[in-house]
Write an enzyme that holds these catalytic residues in place. Structure first.
Site, PDB file in Angstrom:
ATOM      1  N   ARG A 185      14.530  -0.306   0.959  1.00  0.00           N
ATOM      2  CA  ARG A 185      14.707  -1.692   1.679  1.00  0.00           C
ATOM      3  C   ARG A 185      15.180  -2.436   0.680  1.00  0.00           C
ATOM      4  NH1 ARG A 185       9.143  -3.257   4.888  1.00  0.00           N
ATOM      5  NH2 ARG A 185       8.381  -3.558   2.895  1.00  0.00           N
ATOM      6  N   ASP A 222       0.798 -11.394   6.374  1.00  0.00           N
ATOM      7  CA  ASP A 222       1.640 -10.571   5.268  1.00  0.00           C
ATOM      8  C   ASP A 222       2.712  -9.987   5.890  1.00  0.00           C
ATOM      9  OD1 ASP A 222      -0.440  -9.457   7.119  1.00  0.00           O
ATOM     10  OD2 ASP A 222       0.088  -7.416   6.146  1.00  0.00           O
ATOM     11  N   ARG A 244       5.906 -12.388   0.518  1.00  0.00           N
ATOM     12  CA  ARG A 244       5.399 -12.776   1.776  1.00  0.00           C
ATOM     13  C   ARG A 244       4.407 -14.272   1.839  1.00  0.00           C
ATOM     14  NH1 ARG A 244       5.057  -7.328   3.961  1.00  0.00           N
ATOM     15  NH2 ARG A 244       6.339  -6.214   2.612  1.00  0.00           N
ATOM     16  N   ASP A 275      -2.608   6.733   3.079  1.00  0.00           N
ATOM     17  CA  ASP A 275      -1.991   7.571   2.061  1.00  0.00           C
ATOM     18  C   ASP A 275      -0.694   7.341   1.410  1.00  0.00           C
ATOM     19  OD1 ASP A 275      -0.010   7.691   4.355  1.00  0.00           O
ATOM     20  OD2 ASP A 275      -0.317   9.658   4.852  1.00  0.00           O
ATOM     21  N   LYS A 334       9.868   2.235   0.668  1.00  0.00           N
ATOM     22  CA  LYS A 334       8.806   2.093   1.516  1.00  0.00           C
ATOM     23  C   LYS A 334       8.193   3.720   1.789  1.00  0.00           C
ATOM     24  CE  LYS A 334       6.934   0.103   5.625  1.00  0.00           C
ATOM     25  NZ  LYS A 334       7.255  -1.031   6.866  1.00  0.00           N
ATOM     26  N   GLY A 391       0.935  -1.210   0.073  1.00  0.00           N
ATOM     27  CA  GLY A 391      -0.014   0.110  -0.108  1.00  0.00           C
ATOM     28  C   GLY A 391       0.926   1.259   0.022  1.00  0.00           C
ATOM     29  N   ASP A 427       9.368  -6.265   7.689  1.00  0.00           N
ATOM     30  CA  ASP A 427       8.360  -5.210   8.143  1.00  0.00           C
ATOM     31  C   ASP A 427       8.594  -4.781   9.553  1.00  0.00           C
ATOM     32  OD1 ASP A 427       7.117  -5.161   5.731  1.00  0.00           O
ATOM     33  OD2 ASP A 427       5.341  -5.706   6.028  1.00  0.00           O
TER      34      ASP A 427
HETATM   35  P1  AMP Z   1       1.328  -3.106   8.254  1.00  0.00           P
HETATM   36  O1  AMP Z   1       0.465  -3.586   9.276  1.00  0.00           O
HETATM   37  O2  AMP Z   1       2.182  -1.987   8.180  1.00  0.00           O
HETATM   38  O3  AMP Z   1       2.269  -4.605   7.738  1.00  0.00           O
HETATM   39  O4  AMP Z   1       0.370  -2.958   7.111  1.00  0.00           O
HETATM   40  C1  AMP Z   1      -0.733  -3.489   6.665  1.00  0.00           C
HETATM   41  C2  AMP Z   1      -1.297  -2.999   5.351  1.00  0.00           C
HETATM   42  O5  AMP Z   1      -1.503  -1.874   5.349  1.00  0.00           O
HETATM   43  C3  AMP Z   1      -0.162  -3.391   4.141  1.00  0.00           C
HETATM   44  O6  AMP Z   1      -1.149  -3.749   2.838  1.00  0.00           O
HETATM   45  C4  AMP Z   1       0.401  -1.968   4.110  1.00  0.00           C
HETATM   46  O7  AMP Z   1       0.988  -1.645   2.936  1.00  0.00           O
HETATM   47  C5  AMP Z   1      -0.771  -1.215   4.203  1.00  0.00           C
HETATM   48  N1  AMP Z   1      -0.263   0.290   4.982  1.00  0.00           N
HETATM   49  C6  AMP Z   1       0.026   0.565   5.986  1.00  0.00           C
HETATM   50  N2  AMP Z   1       0.231   1.840   6.255  1.00  0.00           N
HETATM   51  C7  AMP Z   1      -0.228   2.356   5.065  1.00  0.00           C
HETATM   52  C8  AMP Z   1      -0.128   3.608   4.354  1.00  0.00           C
HETATM   53  N3  AMP Z   1       0.217   4.745   5.140  1.00  0.00           N
HETATM   54  N4  AMP Z   1      -0.505   3.777   3.384  1.00  0.00           N
HETATM   55  C9  AMP Z   1      -1.115   2.800   2.624  1.00  0.00           C
HETATM   56  N5  AMP Z   1      -1.103   1.689   2.850  1.00  0.00           N
HETATM   57  C10 AMP Z   1      -0.604   1.231   4.108  1.00  0.00           C
HETATM   58 MG    MG Z   2       3.303  -5.051   6.646  1.00  0.00          MG
END
Ligand code: AMP
Ligand code: MG
Length: 516
Positions: free
Chosen positions: A207, A278, A214, A149, A137, A116, A288
């Site tokens: 990174r 994930d 994953r 965002d 990232k 994301g 992550d």
């Molecule tokens: P995480 O818990 O950080 O592993 O994120 C879980 C999901 O949320 C993943 O698909 C990330 O890419 C997405 N994600 C986390 N923060 C953001 C952000 N600020 N903008 C877009 N996607 C995000």
């Molecule tokens: Mg993640």
């Protein structure tokens, strides 16, 4: 004229990123999302979507890993390369994309997640001939951004940058981090999830890993019945990263590597904090870095993640079991291509590998010649008696004398105790048995497995505060210390200190939210 030959190989010259050659095997070999529109949406029949980083206001290099740069054959970046690493430019030969994955979050299937805010730029061939992905990232929105965002804040980016490199130097399999770039754009976050969003400095981490695939990349394909794509992804991952393995042997190898990774986390007191499927790598490396932390006082129930404070699903002591649970979810995703029996064998191999390696790791931490399960179980129990720093305890244990009064046995361990007047009856009883089992010359061996320096949360916070105030030197100095975590480094004693009292309840030092 004949030339002399020496045994030492010459270091290949470093080049600027802008002069490097790139490959794009992931893009070439796997099914692409046919839709190119960059708006959040469900994607089907694809392993990735092509998407370019969104430019930022003023990319600035805040930190660079010389160790990783040298491994990749890259010199410190030129102004052009800083533009690339900030997402303002894409070089010829790069084919950027966001990967599609799903995952189980906190035990529940969450459907499509995906990159994301991470965008892989390209692959680069490192000095050892291996192919490595370069991924930004915080590089902007992708079709997988859902409602978020696409950006990342300085504090979480610095934490990911520094911890990736610290873990590498500790000898733990991990994704790496090449640099930290300030974007010059504010990013609004509600840091405590308490209804007070505020702007913070934005940043991007570059990174690096052989792949960022994953467990969830496989899960999403099976969940959507995209079995052809599942086979292609498995074939790709095996060809590139598990050459010669059958599907079944590959799955079992993922289980084995993940078990060894859990032993590393456990032996060092590392708590990942968000072990969703994930957030587990198909290579069995740490991936992550979010609301992770390092045990200070030993407590199996401890979690740094405030979002998990209720359930404690991802607390220190649960990690080995959770990894196996995650691998079972991967097994379900691989049922279309691997027999159930072979998958079950993988899960058993996970348990056997973990149990064996953990027993050995504890023996090594204690400086024993061979495992002693009782002695190991009892020390952990004794550590819970009063708040005792996990890292310092094992580091100092090497210096407990083989004979002496209770006080003399405890003396070397005092720096590990948070509560000055706490009772240590259990610990003294244990030490009396311990000193009968060990040799006087165990210190050097123990020092090789019990680090003096880990990336404690309060150290991270100090580096973040300095960086936010425009001072990059604090992080720089810390990174140099963390590059030799098992060495004494008497000039950097302050980085080995147990958490100071001011940091006990301070945000960022004791607990972290997922806000990043
Ligand atoms: P995480 O818990 O950080 O592993 O994120 C879980 C999901 O949320 C993943 O698909 C990330 O890419 C997405 N994600 C986390 N923060 C953001 C952000 N600020 N903008 C877009 N996607 C995000
Ligand atoms: Mg993640």
């Amino acid at each position: 004229m004949r030339t002399v030959r020496t045994a030492t190989r010459r270091q290949p010259a470093l080049v600027d990123l802008a002069q490097a050659r790139f490959e794009n095997t992931f893009v070439r070999d796997l099914p692409a999302d046919p839709v190119r529109i960059n708006i959040p949406r469900p994607v089907s029949n694809a392993a990735y979507t092509r998407v370019e980083p969104t430019p930022v206001a003023a990319p600035k290099l805040l930190a660079w890993s010389d160790a990783l740069g040298e491994f990749l054959g890259l010199s410190r970046p030129s102004a052009t390369s800083v533009e690339v690493l900030g997402g303002n430019r894409v070089l010829a030969g790069m084919e950027p994309y966001a990967a599609r994955y799903g995952g189980h979050q906190f035990g529940h299937w969450a459907g499509q997640l995906g990159d994301g805010r991470a965008i892989t730029l390209a692959e680069i061939i490192a000095t050892d001939g291996s192919r490595q992905d370069l991924q930004l990232k915080g590089a902007g929105k992708t079709p997988y951004s859902r409602t978020a965002d696409g950006r990342a804040v300085l504090r979480s980016s610095l934490r990911e940058f520094a911890c990736s490199e610290a873990m590498f130097h500790l000898g733990v399999p991990t994704t790496r981090a090449l640099c930290l770039i300030g974007t010059g754009d504010p990013v609004v976050r509600d840091m405590f999830y308490d209804g007070h969003p505020a702007p913070e400095p934005g940043a991007i981490v570059c990174r690096v890993a052989p792949t960022f695939v994953r467990l969830g990349n496989f899960q999403i394909l099976t969940a959507n019945g995209e079995i052809d794509a599942l086979k292609r992804l498995a074939d790709y991952v095996i060809r590139e990263h598990f050459a010669g393995f059958s599907y079944a042997a590959w799955y079992q190898e993922v289980c084995r590597r993940t078990a060894l990774l859990m032993v590393d986390w456990m032996r060092l007191g590392f708590v990942h904090g968000v072990m969703n499927t994930d957030n587990l790598s198909i290579l069995g490396v740490t991936i992550d870095y979010g609301p992770y932390g390092w045990l200070e006082g030993y407590d199996p129930m401890w979690t740094p993640n405030t979002t998990d404070a209720q359930g404690r699903r991802y607390c220190y002591g649960n990690q080995p079991g959770i990894a196996q649970w995650n691998l079972a979810r991967l097994a379900e995703a691989l049922l279309p291509i691997i027999e159930r029996e072979k998958l079950e064998e993988g899960l058993n191999l996970y348990a056997d590998t973990f149990n064996d390696a953990w027993r050995s790791a504890l023996a090594q931490k204690l400086g024993l010649e061979s495992p002693d399960e009782e002695l190991a179980a009892e020390v952990l129990d004794a550590l819970a008696e009063s708040e005792t720093d996990f890292t310092l305890f094992f580091r100092k244990l090497a210096h407990v004398p083989l004979a002496g009064s209770d006080n003399e046995l405890l003396a070397p361990l005092r720096p590990a105790f948070y509560a000055v007047d706490a009772p240590h009856e259990k610990l003294v009883a244990w030490l009396l048995r311990y000193v009968k089992r060990v040799a006087a010359d165990r210190a050097a061996r123990m020092d090789r497995v019990n680090p003096k320096y880990v990336f404690r949360n309060y150290l991270a916070q100090q580096a973040i505060d300095a960086m936010a105030a425009g001072d990059a030197s604090a992080l720089d100095r810390l990174m140099r210390v963390l590059a030799r975590p098992y060495d004494e480094q008497p000039e950097s004693e302050e980085f080995a200190a147990r958490r100071p009292e001011w940091a006990r309840h301070k945000a960022g030092c004791s607990a972290l939210s997922c806000s990043s």
